[in-house]
Write a protein that holds these residues in place. Structure first.
Motif, PDB file in Angstrom:
ATOM      1  N   PRO A 274       0.778  -1.269   0.037  1.00 43.23           N
ATOM      2  CA  PRO A 274      -0.078  -0.069  -0.142  1.00 43.23           C
ATOM      3  C   PRO A 274       0.898   1.143   0.011  1.00 43.23           C
ATOM      4  CG  PRO A 274      -0.625  -1.579   1.664  1.00 43.23           C
ATOM      5  CD  PRO A 274       0.514  -2.019   1.147  1.00 43.23           C
ATOM      6  N   ALA A 275       0.427   2.361  -0.654  1.00 50.15           N
ATOM      7  CA  ALA A 275       1.064   3.540  -0.768  1.00 50.15           C
ATOM      8  C   ALA A 275       1.378   4.054   0.710  1.00 50.15           C
ATOM      9  CB  ALA A 275       0.295   4.487  -1.623  1.00 50.15           C
ATOM     10  N   GLY A 276       2.720   4.506   0.906  1.00 51.90           N
ATOM     11  CA  GLY A 276       3.153   5.174   2.160  1.00 51.90           C
ATOM     12  C   GLY A 276       3.240   4.012   3.360  1.00 51.90           C
ATOM     13  N   SER A 277       3.329   2.820   2.936  1.00 52.07           N
ATOM     14  CA  SER A 277       3.519   1.590   4.116  1.00 52.07           C
ATOM     15  C   SER A 277       4.768   1.448   4.191  1.00 52.07           C
ATOM     16  CB  SER A 277       2.618   0.559   3.577  1.00 52.07           C
ATOM     17  OG  SER A 277       2.609  -0.410   4.785  1.00 52.07           O
ATOM     18  N   ARG A 278       5.533   1.777   5.225  1.00 51.12           N
ATOM     19  CA  ARG A 278       6.817   1.753   5.470  1.00 51.12           C
ATOM     20  C   ARG A 278       7.396   2.016   6.788  1.00 51.12           C
ATOM     21  NH1 ARG A 278      10.036   6.695   5.207  1.00 51.12           N
ATOM     22  NH2 ARG A 278       8.863   8.571   4.773  1.00 51.12           N
ATOM     23  N   TRP A 279       8.399   1.474   7.352  1.00 48.54           N
ATOM     24  CA  TRP A 279       8.907   1.941   8.500  1.00 48.54           C
ATOM     25  C   TRP A 279       9.551   3.127   8.702  1.00 48.54           C
ATOM     26  CZ3 TRP A 279       7.257  -0.927  12.424  1.00 48.54           C
ATOM     27  CH2 TRP A 279       6.628  -2.237  12.421  1.00 48.54           C
ATOM     28  N   LEU A 280       9.311   3.920   9.619  1.00 45.67           N
ATOM     29  CA  LEU A 280      10.121   5.285   9.916  1.00 45.67           C
ATOM     30  C   LEU A 280      11.278   4.717  10.967  1.00 45.67           C
ATOM     31  CD1 LEU A 280       7.262   7.985   9.967  1.00 45.67           C
ATOM     32  CD2 LEU A 280       8.633   7.108   8.178  1.00 45.67           C
ATOM     33  N   VAL A 281      10.908   4.005  12.052  1.00 48.24           N
ATOM     34  CA  VAL A 281      11.767   3.496  12.794  1.00 48.24           C
ATOM     35  C   VAL A 281      11.687   2.007  13.159  1.00 48.24           C
ATOM     36  CG1 VAL A 281      12.640   3.889  15.351  1.00 48.24           C
ATOM     37  CG2 VAL A 281      11.783   5.599  14.163  1.00 48.24           C
ATOM     38  N   ALA A 282      12.061   1.239  12.329  1.00 46.38           N
ATOM     39  CA  ALA A 282      11.930  -0.275  12.354  1.00 46.38           C
ATOM     40  C   ALA A 282      12.379  -0.979  13.595  1.00 46.38           C
ATOM     41  CB  ALA A 282      12.506  -0.965  10.881  1.00 46.38           C
ATOM     42  N   PRO A 283      11.977  -2.022  13.904  1.00 41.42           N
ATOM     43  CA  PRO A 283      12.395  -2.790  15.094  1.00 41.42           C
ATOM     44  C   PRO A 283      13.652  -3.457  14.873  1.00 41.42           C
ATOM     45  CG  PRO A 283      10.434  -3.958  14.141  1.00 41.42           C
ATOM     46  CD  PRO A 283      10.375  -2.388  13.504  1.00 41.42           C
ATOM     47  N   ASP A 284      14.489  -3.343  15.631  1.00 42.15           N
ATOM     48  CA  ASP A 284      15.820  -4.069  15.499  1.00 42.15           C
ATOM     49  C   ASP A 284      16.541  -4.955  16.527  1.00 42.15           C
ATOM     50  OD1 ASP A 284      16.440  -2.083  17.021  1.00 42.15           O
ATOM     51  OD2 ASP A 284      17.946  -0.999  15.785  1.00 42.15           O
ATOM     52  N   VAL A 285      15.473  -4.971  17.497  1.00 36.89           N
ATOM     53  CA  VAL A 285      16.111  -5.913  18.665  1.00 36.89           C
ATOM     54  C   VAL A 285      14.828  -6.650  19.067  1.00 36.89           C
ATOM     55  CG1 VAL A 285      17.735  -4.326  19.576  1.00 36.89           C
ATOM     56  CG2 VAL A 285      15.534  -3.968  20.206  1.00 36.89           C
ATOM     57  N   ARG A 286      15.102  -7.842  20.038  1.00 33.79           N
ATOM     58  CA  ARG A 286      14.059  -8.583  20.313  1.00 33.79           C
ATOM     59  C   ARG A 286      13.219  -8.146  21.487  1.00 33.79           C
ATOM     60  NH1 ARG A 286      18.210 -12.148  18.785  1.00 33.79           N
ATOM     61  NH2 ARG A 286      17.313 -14.006  17.644  1.00 33.79           N
TER      62      ARG A 286
END
Length: 208
Positions: free
Chosen positions: A149-161
């Protein structure tokens, strides 16, 4: 930084992680009753968005795009930073500690500036949200066949558990700062806002 408790993280640089790491994928999968199935799905379709339940691993505060970006800006410029943040269909999704979706609306109702905050969608136990793909899809010429979908993205993506997640008090502070905009009071720290709010409460309510 002295305005924050030692266990509260605060990074000086605004993160721009656009994709989810393997550890972050483990955390997202933990929200599902079938985490192994989520990993299988992501392995088959890593560029497709996913629907995940709220209330166990995280709650989600869903804000209009402009207001949500203001909240995130305040969290990183004057606050402790944020948990994972995504954008989906013109909205900002702020991942928060479980229980935040239930408490934040009542806190806003008591807040002097609460009426200036646009309606927020608070997703908690019993709700589900669509999260962006783990990896952004490369923009191909013509864009044919792109299911994201348009504009569906991570701005601050999870990178730890086990990412740090803001609770209702911190997000209340961010809402008020975003609502006040560029006013001088917008420079007030989260702890100062909490202390002034407590001092202004009815003594009967505070036990004074």
């Amino acid at each position: 930084m002295s305005d924050w408790l030692p266990e509260t993280p605060r990074n000086l640089a605004f993160p721009t992680t656009a994709y989810v790491t393997l550890a972050g994928a483990d955390w997202l999968a933990s929200a599902s009753p079938h985490p192994e199935g989520m990993h299988v799905l992501w392995a088959e379709r890593p560029e497709a968005p996913t629907v995940l339940p709220c209330g166990a691993a995280f709650d989600v505060i869903n804000a209009p795009a402009l207001f949500g970006r203001r909240m995130v800006d305040r969290l990183w410029s004057s606050g402790p930073g944020s948990g994972p943040v995504a954008t989906h269909r013109g909205r900002i999704l702020l991942f928060a500690a479980p229980g935040t979706a239930q408490r934040l609306p009542s806190l806003l109702a008591w807040e002097e500036w609460g009426s200036a905050v646009p309606p927020l969608l608070c997703h908690g136990s019993g709700d589900a949200v669509t999260v962006p793909p783990l990896h952004p899809r490369p923009h191909a010429a013509g864009g044919a066949g792109d299911e994201t979908p348009a504009g569906s993205r991570w701005l601050v993506a999870p990178d730890v558990r086990a990412p740090w997640l803001p609770g209702p008090d911190i997000l209340l502070w961010a809402c008020v700062r975003a609502a006040r905009g560029g006013l001088g009071a917008d420079r007030e720290t989260p702890r100062a806002h909490h202390e002034s709010a407590v001092q202004g409460m009815d003594p009967v309510l505070t036990g004074g």
